[in-house]
Design a protein around this motif. Structure first.
Motif, mmCIF file in Angstrom:
data_model
loop_
_atom_site.group_PDB
_atom_site.id
_atom_site.type_symbol
_atom_site.label_atom_id
_atom_site.label_comp_id
_atom_site.label_asym_id
_atom_site.label_seq_id
_atom_site.Cartn_x
_atom_site.Cartn_y
_atom_site.Cartn_z
ATOM 1 N N SER A 39 0.821 -1.207 0.000
ATOM 2 C CA SER A 39 0.000 0.000 0.000
ATOM 3 C C SER A 39 0.855 1.258 0.000
ATOM 4 O O SER A 39 0.565 2.224 -0.716
ATOM 5 N N ASP A 40 1.924 1.251 0.777
ATOM 6 C CA ASP A 40 2.815 2.414 0.836
ATOM 7 C C ASP A 40 3.493 2.654 -0.510
ATOM 8 O O ASP A 40 3.617 3.796 -0.964
ATOM 9 N N VAL A 41 3.929 1.566 -1.157
ATOM 10 C CA VAL A 41 4.568 1.708 -2.467
ATOM 11 C C VAL A 41 3.560 2.224 -3.496
ATOM 12 O O VAL A 41 3.844 3.137 -4.275
ATOM 13 N N ALA A 42 2.362 1.639 -3.505
ATOM 14 C CA ALA A 42 1.342 2.010 -4.486
ATOM 15 C C ALA A 42 0.859 3.437 -4.312
ATOM 16 O O ALA A 42 0.454 4.094 -5.280
ATOM 17 N N ASN A 43 0.902 3.947 -3.090
ATOM 18 C CA ASN A 43 0.404 5.294 -2.811
ATOM 19 C C ASN A 43 1.509 6.340 -2.704
ATOM 20 O O ASN A 43 1.246 7.491 -2.339
ATOM 21 N N GLY A 44 2.742 5.938 -3.028
ATOM 22 C CA GLY A 44 3.832 6.896 -3.068
ATOM 23 C C GLY A 44 4.422 7.250 -1.722
ATOM 24 O O GLY A 44 5.083 8.283 -1.587
ATOM 25 N N ARG A 45 4.207 6.400 -0.724
ATOM 26 C CA ARG A 45 4.687 6.707 0.625
ATOM 27 C C ARG A 45 5.983 5.979 0.966
ATOM 28 O O ARG A 45 6.458 6.052 2.088
ATOM 29 N N HIS A 46 6.559 5.255 0.024
ATOM 30 C CA HIS A 46 7.764 4.476 0.285
ATOM 31 C C HIS A 46 8.858 4.914 -0.691
ATOM 32 O O HIS A 46 8.580 5.387 -1.811
ATOM 33 N N ALA A 47 10.093 4.756 -0.299
ATOM 34 C CA ALA A 47 11.213 5.135 -1.159
ATOM 35 C C ALA A 47 11.188 4.372 -2.485
ATOM 36 O O ALA A 47 11.612 4.891 -3.535
ATOM 37 N N LEU A 48 10.690 3.131 -2.463
ATOM 38 C CA LEU A 48 10.634 2.334 -3.691
ATOM 39 C C LEU A 48 9.563 2.821 -4.658
ATOM 40 O O LEU A 48 9.540 2.389 -5.822
ATOM 41 N N SER A 49 8.684 3.698 -4.203
ATOM 42 C CA SER A 49 7.617 4.207 -5.078
ATOM 43 C C SER A 49 8.189 4.866 -6.324
ATOM 44 O O SER A 49 7.604 4.794 -7.417
ATOM 45 N N LYS A 50 9.342 5.508 -6.183
ATOM 46 C CA LYS A 50 9.947 6.206 -7.317
ATOM 47 C C LYS A 50 10.393 5.254 -8.418
ATOM 48 O O LYS A 50 10.583 5.668 -9.565
ATOM 49 N N LEU A 51 10.577 3.968 -8.060
ATOM 50 C CA LEU A 51 11.017 2.992 -9.055
ATOM 51 C C LEU A 51 9.864 2.450 -9.891
ATOM 52 O O LEU A 51 10.099 1.838 -10.935
ATOM 53 N N VAL A 52 8.624 2.657 -9.428
ATOM 54 C CA VAL A 52 7.461 2.124 -10.154
ATOM 55 C C VAL A 52 7.372 2.706 -11.563
ATOM 56 O O VAL A 52 7.263 1.951 -12.548
ATOM 57 N N PRO A 53 7.423 4.043 -11.738
ATOM 58 C CA PRO A 53 7.360 4.576 -13.103
ATOM 59 C C PRO A 53 8.505 4.077 -13.990
ATOM 60 O O PRO A 53 8.281 3.750 -15.163
ATOM 61 N N LEU A 54 9.713 3.992 -13.437
ATOM 62 C CA LEU A 54 10.850 3.522 -14.225
ATOM 63 C C LEU A 54 10.648 2.085 -14.670
ATOM 64 O O LEU A 54 10.898 1.734 -15.832
ATOM 65 N N GLY A 55 10.195 1.230 -13.748
ATOM 66 C CA GLY A 55 9.958 -0.169 -14.100
ATOM 67 C C GLY A 55 8.897 -0.313 -15.177
ATOM 68 O O GLY A 55 9.043 -1.110 -16.117
ATOM 69 N N LEU A 56 7.833 0.456 -15.059
ATOM 70 C CA LEU A 56 6.765 0.402 -16.052
ATOM 71 C C LEU A 56 7.250 0.933 -17.403
ATOM 72 O O LEU A 56 6.899 0.392 -18.455
ATOM 73 N N TRP A 57 8.062 1.988 -17.367
ATOM 74 C CA TRP A 57 8.594 2.553 -18.608
ATOM 75 C C TRP A 57 9.467 1.532 -19.336
ATOM 76 O O TRP A 57 9.350 1.352 -20.554
ATOM 77 N N LEU A 58 10.320 0.835 -18.601
ATOM 78 C CA LEU A 58 11.180 -0.176 -19.213
ATOM 79 C C LEU A 58 10.358 -1.342 -19.757
ATOM 80 O O LEU A 58 10.646 -1.883 -20.834
ATOM 81 N N ALA A 59 9.318 -1.721 -19.016
ATOM 82 C CA ALA A 59 8.452 -2.803 -19.478
ATOM 83 C C ALA A 59 7.759 -2.420 -20.784
ATOM 84 O O ALA A 59 7.620 -3.236 -21.704
ATOM 85 N N ASP A 60 7.331 -1.158 -20.868
ATOM 86 C CA ASP A 60 6.656 -0.715 -22.082
ATOM 87 C C ASP A 60 7.621 -0.623 -23.253
ATOM 88 O O ASP A 60 7.238 -0.835 -24.415
ATOM 89 N N ALA A 61 8.874 -0.296 -22.987
ATOM 90 C CA ALA A 61 9.871 -0.278 -24.059
ATOM 91 C C ALA A 61 9.997 -1.667 -24.678
ATOM 92 O O ALA A 61 10.048 -1.824 -25.908
ATOM 93 N N ALA A 62 10.031 -2.678 -23.812
ATOM 94 C CA ALA A 62 10.091 -4.059 -24.313
ATOM 95 C C ALA A 62 8.826 -4.415 -25.080
ATOM 96 O O ALA A 62 8.881 -5.088 -26.124
ATOM 97 N N LEU A 63 7.675 -3.937 -24.589
ATOM 98 C CA LEU A 63 6.408 -4.219 -25.261
ATOM 99 C C LEU A 63 6.368 -3.590 -26.652
ATOM 100 O O LEU A 63 5.899 -4.216 -27.610
ATOM 101 N N CYS A 64 6.879 -2.370 -26.777
ATOM 102 C CA CYS A 64 6.915 -1.711 -28.093
ATOM 103 C C CYS A 64 7.763 -2.519 -29.077
ATOM 104 O O CYS A 64 7.377 -2.700 -30.240
ATOM 105 N N GLY A 65 8.908 -3.014 -28.608
ATOM 106 C CA GLY A 65 9.747 -3.839 -29.464
ATOM 107 C C GLY A 65 9.036 -5.107 -29.897
ATOM 108 O O GLY A 65 9.123 -5.523 -31.066
#
Length: 425
Positions: A9-35
């Motif tokens: 819940s903390d990660v999903a709602n931006g209350r944890h330090a790892l929250s900042k990695l969520v957009p990066l992980g999704l961006w990299l996943a989408d790069a693979a999807l585009c390929g």
């Protein structure tokens, strides 16, 4: 188990330090999807070859807009479109290297997605909304399978929001006007852009930036307006264009006769104007310093309605990253709701706007996600049906209503001593 749930819940709602990695992980996943999409899904020819045929005429020296045509009809986009696709024409071996074109549009998609995520993060949108930014089948299709010019217009729209959020007004204004030079669809957000500049940069600063945007449009169009200015304006910014019923995504349920009628067109225009006035008066220009009538009284006399101190206070208090994003995206969806005809490529302007606007009114994912899913389903029905069109319009109407609720002005916050003036860039 409870601690694991709290962590998630903390990660999903931006209350944890790892929250900042969520957009990066999704961006990299989408790069693979585009390929993967480019590798596995066949390219669909719609407008690319027509673009290239029109550009070939430009390369051969044609500058008279009404004479520039392709397989799908005349050239109906402003000058920046011509310059961008001229670059693509040379990069892709006169438009024949479709595979390279798809790769270039995948890079454009990833750049635009990165901007969208940065704008969402700046506006304090929680990470649990971010997966909706990468899951659209239709949006991937518009970019990497069709190579529409709307992709460039959407990129410059989000680039302008990015710079406005960071109060770099001049570059934001330049990004917007270049996007408008690609496709006149960005006229839909012009009222909000002008108001954002007016409140963020002050009256005189906004006037200078509006004049700069107009100058850029004139400079871009010089080769064409010196040849046939009426032909250029009539084609590049043709407001009376008649769209074909067979391609409409939004109003198919009304039937062709009503869709093509002049009365329907005037009705949509009236509701568009009324809706904008409601947003302007009750949301975007609802200020404690001056009433809307008071603002208009000064503006029509080309005078600032506010003192320099009031301009600084309004800029710091009102023009937040969330306000900027909400105002511009709200103007966008209002325009799309009352558009005479939406085609599938218009999803480039809508797909990344909807999650933000729904979230502003209702942070509950049980509200946001079903509406997003309904919209995504409807835009993937081809050809559109009366039912899918009804869903498109209904979700747009709900989004506009929620945008109005979600853009309710925040309570005025006390200004700290020594509050900085808006950047004069």
């Amino acid at each position: 188990m409870a601690s694991l749930i709290k962590f998630a819940s903390d990660v999903a709602n931006g209350r944890h330090a790892l929250s900042k990695l969520v957009p990066l992980g999704l961006w990299l996943a989408d790069a693979a999807l585009c390929g993967l999409i480019i590798w596995k899904v066949p390219y669909t020819e719609i407008d690319w070859m027509a673009y290239m045929e029109q550009i070939a005429q430009f390369v051969d020296g044609e500058r008279d807009y009404p004479k520039m045509e392709g397989g799908t009809g005349p050239l109906v986009y402003p000058a920046a479109h011509v310059y961008i696709y001229t670059g693509l024409y040379y990069l892709t071996d006169n438009g024949t290297n479709i595979f390279l074109a798809q790769q270039l549009f995948a890079a454009l998609y990833m750049a635009t997605l990165g901007l969208v995520m940065l704008c969402y993060w700046k506006a304090k949108v929680p990470p649990y909304i971010f997966p909706l930014l990468i899951l659209s089948k239709r949006l991937h299709s518009v970019f990497v399978l069709r190579c529409f010019n709307d992709c460039f217009a959407a990129f410059f729209l989000w680039l302008s929001i990015f710079f406005f959020q960071r109060r770099v007004w001049t570059i934001g204004a330049l990004a917007y006007t270049i996007g408008l030079g690609v496709k006149m669809s960005l006229l839909l957000v012009l009222p909000a852009v002008v108001i954002v500049l007016f409140l963020g940069r002050g009256f005189k600063g906004a006037l200078r930036l509006v004049w700069l945007m107009l100058q850029v449009q004139l400079v871009l169009a010089i080769p064409f307006i010196t040849t046939n200015w009426a032909g250029y304006l009539g084609r590049a910014f043709e407001l009376s264009r008649q769209f074909k019923f067979e391609w409409t995504v939004n109003w198919r349920m009304l039937g062709e006769e009503l869709f093509l009628s002049r009365g329907f067109s005037i009705t949509l225009l009236a509701f568009h104007a009324i809706s904008l006035l409601v947003f302007i008066s009750a949301r975007w220009l609802k200020l404690k310093e001056r009433s809307l009538l008071g603002i208009i009284t000064y503006v029509v006399r080309f005078q600032s309605p506010f003192s320099e101190r009031e301009e600084t206070g309004i800029s710091n208090r009102v023009v937040t990253p969330k306000y900027i994003t909400s105002a511009i995206l709200s103007a966008n969806v209002v325009g799309l709701l009352f558009a005479r005809s939406l085609h599938y490529q218009f999803y480039a302007y809508l797909a990344w706007a909807t999650p933000f606007l729904l979230w502003t009114a209702s942070p509950n994912p049980l509200v946001v996600i079903p509406l997003w899913l309904a919209q995504e389903w409807a835009w993937n029905v081809f050809p559109s049906t009366p039912f899918s069109s009804s869903v498109v319009v209904s979700v747009l109407a709900i989004t506009v209503a929620m945008a109005f609720v979600g853009s309710k002005p925040d309570s005025p916050a006390p200004q700290p001593r020594g509050a900085s003036k808006p950047k004069r860039l």
